[in-house]
Design an enzyme around this catalytic site. Structure first.
Site, PDB file in Angstrom:
ATOM      1  N   HIS A  60      35.821  27.710  27.485  1.00 20.42           N
ATOM      2  CA  HIS A  60      34.908  27.240  28.527  1.00 20.42           C
ATOM      3  C   HIS A  60      35.152  25.764  28.844  1.00 20.42           C
ATOM      4  CE1 HIS A  60      32.452  30.613  29.482  1.00 20.42           C
ATOM      5  NE2 HIS A  60      31.917  30.748  28.273  1.00 20.42           N
ATOM      6  N   CYS A  84      38.556  27.212  33.404  1.00 22.31           N
ATOM      7  CA  CYS A  84      38.172  27.303  34.817  1.00 22.31           C
ATOM      8  C   CYS A  84      38.211  25.930  35.481  1.00 22.31           C
ATOM      9  CB  CYS A  84      36.771  27.886  34.954  1.00 22.31           C
ATOM     10  SG  CYS A  84      36.634  29.592  34.392  1.00 22.31           S
ATOM     11  N   ARG A 143      42.039  28.377  37.991  1.00 18.59           N
ATOM     12  CA  ARG A 143      42.348  28.121  36.586  1.00 18.59           C
ATOM     13  C   ARG A 143      43.166  26.841  36.451  1.00 18.59           C
ATOM     14  NH1 ARG A 143      38.977  31.145  36.584  1.00 18.59           N
ATOM     15  NH2 ARG A 143      38.796  33.207  35.604  1.00 18.59           N
TER      16      ARG A 143
END
Length: 259
Positions: free
Chosen positions: A163, A237, A246
């Site tokens: 993340h 991300c 990405r």
């Protein structure tokens, strides 16, 4: 003589004023309530999920370190891998890859944390688990290993995801990594040192080429590699607080040593 009594009849505007005022007050209360709810949701996502995930990840790292140190107490030791030779300056990477001894790994179970990833430049220390599911891995502050890609120290591409925002956000600042920065991956079997070599600031979320055995972007073919080797791929991300694209960072294995 009859006395006339004056009767005052209020107009419609007078009758409407209290109703309008009550309506405005009610709307203001609803607006404030919604604002508080949104604020609490933001606090939960940006603070609480980070705090909880980081604590869980830290505890998991400590548990793995204790488990790996258990052989010192007389328990069976891990299977050792022979150390890899340092790449020769200016040598052919493909031939070096064939000569480098393969790392030995037991197949990790799904969702199992089996490695520790350390990025000294960013202060990141996070468990690596098998798979890239949100609930069981990424939302716990872990780094997820892409199934089907190489394991640490193996020929091919050890590709992982993490993340960038919320839930521990271990890859929040991987865009700050530069060529020469080190990434260490530690398992029960050994310690593998990768060195950052290249990056791709933005590509499609469906660009599977970046995690291929020889990583090369399908969207931007100029980004990536053309020869077999021992690669590391970090993905997250981008832009921040969005999952539209990405961000990719690549590294190469410099050395490995058994525990």
């Amino acid at each position: 003589m009859r006395q006339r009594i004056r009767v005052v009849v209020q107009g419609r505007s007078s009758r409407r004023r209290p109703t309008l005022a009550h309506g405005l007050w009610g709307a203001a209360e609803v607006t404030v309530t919604l604002g508080v709810v949104v604020l609490l949701l933001v606090v939960h996502q940006l603070w609480w999920t980070n705090r909880q995930a980081r604590q869980d990840a830290e505890h998991k790292v400590q548990a793995m370190e204790r488990e790996w140190e258990a052989p010192a107490a007389g328990l069976p030791g891990p299977v050792e891998s022979p150390p890899a030779p340092e790449p020769a300056a200016g040598g052919n990477e493909a031939s070096e890859s064939r000569d480098r001894p393969a790392a030995q790994h037991s197949a990790p179970r799904w969702d199992q944390a089996y490695a520790i990833l350390r990025i000294p430049r960013l202060g990141v220390v996070a468990p690596v688990a098998q798979g890239i599911g949100k609930a069981g891995i990424l939302d716990k502050g872990y780094v997820g290993h892409y199934p089907g890609t190489a394991q640490p120290g193996e020929a091919g591409n050890f590709a992982v995801a993490g993340h960038r925002n919320t839930h521990g956000e271990p890859f929040r600042h991987i865009n700050r990594l530069r060529g020469g920065d080190e990434v260490q991956v530690e398992t029960r079997e050994g310690v593998y040192l990768y060195v950052i070599d290249a990056s791709l600031a933005q590509t499609s979320s469906r660009d599977t080429g970046v995690i291929a055995r020889v990583p090369r972007s399908l969207v931007k073919p100029s980004a990536g590699y053309g020869e077999p080797g021992y690669y590391l791929t970090l993905t997250t991300c981008t832009p921040e607080f969005s999952s539209k694209y990405r961000l990719v960072v690549w590294g190469k294995l410099r050395s490995m040593r058994p525990r």
